[in-house]
Each structure stands twice: as C-alpha cells, then as structure tokens.
Design a protein around this motif. Structure first.
Motif, PDB file in Angstrom:
ATOM      1  N   ALA A  13      -1.707  -4.028   4.999  1.00  0.00           N
ATOM      2  CA  ALA A  13      -2.269  -4.369   3.695  1.00  0.00           C
ATOM      3  C   ALA A  13      -1.564  -3.530   2.632  1.00  0.00           C
ATOM      4  CB  ALA A  13      -3.767  -4.086   3.682  1.00  0.00           C
ATOM      5  N   HIS A  14      -1.960  -3.723   1.391  1.00  0.00           N
ATOM      6  CA  HIS A  14      -1.413  -2.936   0.289  1.00  0.00           C
ATOM      7  C   HIS A  14      -2.552  -2.363  -0.536  1.00  0.00           C
ATOM      8  CE1 HIS A  14       1.897  -5.630   1.381  1.00  0.00           C
ATOM      9  NE2 HIS A  14       2.595  -4.532   1.197  1.00  0.00           N
ATOM     10  N   ARG A  15      -2.433  -1.068  -0.851  1.00  0.00           N
ATOM     11  CA  ARG A  15      -3.394  -0.414  -1.744  1.00  0.00           C
ATOM     12  C   ARG A  15      -2.764  -0.437  -3.132  1.00  0.00           C
ATOM     13  NH1 ARG A  15      -5.854   4.979   0.103  1.00  0.00           N
ATOM     14  NH2 ARG A  15      -3.882   4.913   1.189  1.00  0.00           N
ATOM     15  N   VAL A  16      -3.430  -1.087  -4.065  1.00  0.00           N
ATOM     16  CA  VAL A  16      -2.930  -1.232  -5.428  1.00  0.00           C
ATOM     17  C   VAL A  16      -3.766  -0.375  -6.359  1.00  0.00           C
ATOM     18  CG1 VAL A  16      -2.525  -2.878  -7.311  1.00  0.00           C
ATOM     19  CG2 VAL A  16      -2.193  -3.602  -4.936  1.00  0.00           C
ATOM     20  N   THR A  23      -8.590   1.102  -7.904  1.00  0.00           N
ATOM     21  CA  THR A  23      -7.864   0.931  -6.652  1.00  0.00           C
ATOM     22  C   THR A  23      -8.525  -0.151  -5.820  1.00  0.00           C
ATOM     23  OG1 THR A  23      -7.270   3.264  -6.671  1.00  0.00           O
ATOM     24  CG2 THR A  23      -7.053   2.129  -4.578  1.00  0.00           C
ATOM     25  N   PHE A  24      -7.696  -0.989  -5.190  1.00  0.00           N
ATOM     26  CA  PHE A  24      -8.220  -2.010  -4.288  1.00  0.00           C
ATOM     27  C   PHE A  24      -7.204  -2.290  -3.193  1.00  0.00           C
ATOM     28  CE2 PHE A  24      -6.185  -4.113  -7.841  1.00  0.00           C
ATOM     29  CZ  PHE A  24      -5.412  -5.090  -7.259  1.00  0.00           C
ATOM     30  N   ILE A  25      -7.693  -2.879  -2.100  1.00  0.00           N
ATOM     31  CA  ILE A  25      -6.857  -3.252  -0.963  1.00  0.00           C
ATOM     32  C   ILE A  25      -6.659  -4.762  -1.006  1.00  0.00           C
ATOM     33  CG2 ILE A  25      -6.698  -3.327   1.569  1.00  0.00           C
ATOM     34  CD1 ILE A  25      -6.586  -0.487   0.471  1.00  0.00           C
ATOM     35  N   TRP A  33       2.492  -7.420  -7.014  1.00  0.00           N
ATOM     36  CA  TRP A  33       1.919  -6.311  -7.781  1.00  0.00           C
ATOM     37  C   TRP A  33       2.996  -5.416  -8.374  1.00  0.00           C
ATOM     38  CZ3 TRP A  33      -2.720  -7.228  -9.139  1.00  0.00           C
ATOM     39  CH2 TRP A  33      -3.537  -8.017  -8.332  1.00  0.00           C
ATOM     40  N   GLU A  34       4.113  -5.252  -7.676  1.00  0.00           N
ATOM     41  CA  GLU A  34       5.201  -4.414  -8.202  1.00  0.00           C
ATOM     42  C   GLU A  34       5.798  -5.030  -9.461  1.00  0.00           C
ATOM     43  OE1 GLU A  34       6.461  -2.504  -3.907  1.00  0.00           O
ATOM     44  OE2 GLU A  34       7.561  -4.226  -4.666  1.00  0.00           O
ATOM     45  N   ASP A  35       5.735  -6.347  -9.577  1.00  0.00           N
ATOM     46  CA  ASP A  35       6.245  -7.038 -10.763  1.00  0.00           C
ATOM     47  C   ASP A  35       5.266  -6.996 -11.928  1.00  0.00           C
ATOM     48  OD1 ASP A  35       8.551  -7.628  -9.404  1.00  0.00           O
ATOM     49  OD2 ASP A  35       7.999  -9.699  -8.947  1.00  0.00           O
ATOM     50  N   THR A  36       4.063  -6.499 -11.718  1.00  0.00           N
ATOM     51  CA  THR A  36       3.055  -6.375 -12.761  1.00  0.00           C
ATOM     52  C   THR A  36       3.124  -4.954 -13.306  1.00  0.00           C
ATOM     53  OG1 THR A  36       1.668  -7.935 -11.530  1.00  0.00           O
ATOM     54  CG2 THR A  36       0.607  -6.679 -13.289  1.00  0.00           C
ATOM     55  N   LYS A  40       0.734   0.618  -9.220  1.00  0.00           N
ATOM     56  CA  LYS A  40       1.335   1.377  -8.125  1.00  0.00           C
ATOM     57  C   LYS A  40       0.911   0.713  -6.814  1.00  0.00           C
ATOM     58  CE  LYS A  40       1.286   5.863  -5.917  1.00  0.00           C
ATOM     59  NZ  LYS A  40       0.539   7.111  -5.769  1.00  0.00           N
ATOM     60  N   VAL A  41       1.861   0.518  -5.895  1.00  0.00           N
ATOM     61  CA  VAL A  41       1.584  -0.175  -4.632  1.00  0.00           C
ATOM     62  C   VAL A  41       1.987   0.702  -3.463  1.00  0.00           C
ATOM     63  CG1 VAL A  41       2.062  -2.243  -3.280  1.00  0.00           C
ATOM     64  CG2 VAL A  41       2.061  -2.385  -5.764  1.00  0.00           C
ATOM     65  N   GLU A  42       1.086   0.837  -2.492  1.00  0.00           N
ATOM     66  CA  GLU A  42       1.373   1.568  -1.254  1.00  0.00           C
ATOM     67  C   GLU A  42       1.057   0.649  -0.077  1.00  0.00           C
ATOM     68  OE1 GLU A  42      -0.181   5.898  -1.352  1.00  0.00           O
ATOM     69  OE2 GLU A  42      -1.605   4.642  -2.463  1.00  0.00           O
ATOM     70  N   GLU A  43       1.925   0.648   0.924  1.00  0.00           N
ATOM     71  CA  GLU A  43       1.606  -0.090   2.145  1.00  0.00           C
ATOM     72  C   GLU A  43       0.672   0.773   2.984  1.00  0.00           C
ATOM     73  OE1 GLU A  43       4.525  -2.503   4.474  1.00  0.00           O
ATOM     74  OE2 GLU A  43       4.041  -0.991   5.994  1.00  0.00           O
ATOM     75  N   VAL A  44      -0.397   0.164   3.479  1.00  0.00           N
ATOM     76  CA  VAL A  44      -1.345   0.870   4.331  1.00  0.00           C
ATOM     77  C   VAL A  44      -1.530   0.085   5.624  1.00  0.00           C
ATOM     78  CG1 VAL A  44      -2.570   2.017   2.447  1.00  0.00           C
ATOM     79  CG2 VAL A  44      -3.331  -0.232   3.206  1.00  0.00           C
ATOM     80  N   ARG A  45      -1.913   0.796   6.668  1.00  0.00           N
ATOM     81  CA  ARG A  45      -2.164   0.182   7.973  1.00  0.00           C
ATOM     82  C   ARG A  45      -3.604   0.469   8.362  1.00  0.00           C
ATOM     83  NH1 ARG A  45       2.696  -1.231  10.730  1.00  0.00           N
ATOM     84  NH2 ARG A  45       4.255  -1.392   9.092  1.00  0.00           N
ATOM     85  N   GLY A  46      -4.217  -0.465   9.043  1.00  0.00           N
ATOM     86  CA  GLY A  46      -5.588  -0.264   9.469  1.00  0.00           C
ATOM     87  C   GLY A  46      -6.142  -1.487  10.161  1.00  0.00           C
TER      88      GLY A  46
END
Length: 63
Positions: A13-16, A23-25, A33-36, A40-46
């Motif tokens: 998923a991505h945490r934005v 902040t949301f997943i 989201w990076e084009d907005t 800030k975008v982070e890849e998360v695993r879970g």
C-alpha cells in the motif's frame, strides 16, 4: 484490493501525507499522488485487518 508481493506475501500500500498534514493509506498507484503537488508518498507493507476495518502497516519500505 491491495497488490501482494509474490515473494513475501505482504500486501503493498502507500501512506500519503497531504500538505495539510493528514495521513491516509491507499491502494492507489503512487504516481497518482506523487503528481499531486505537496503530497508525500511512502510505500508500506502489511495486511488488511482481519475484520475488514482497515490496513495494518507492518513496515515502511525504502523506494
């Protein structure tokens, strides 16, 4: 809903974080989201919560 890593079995998923600090997943493609501007975008695993009430972040990955 979320993509799954075929090697680890983790859901991806991505945490934005918005410019306002919210902040949301999301399962949406990170590029969206990076084009907005200002997001800030982070890849998360879970995994998806067993009762279907959200996504549980187990770890953040380095992109």
């Amino acid at each position: 809903m979320f993509r799954r890593d075929s090697k680890t079995g983790e859901e991806i998923a991505h945490r934005v974080t918005t410019p306002e600090g919210r902040t949301f997943i999301t399962a949406t493609n990170a590029q969206f989201w990076e084009d907005t501007a200002g997001h800030k975008v982070e890849e998360v695993r879970g995994h998806t919560h067993p009762r279907g009430i959200g996504f549980v972040v187990d770890r953040t990955t380095e992109q």
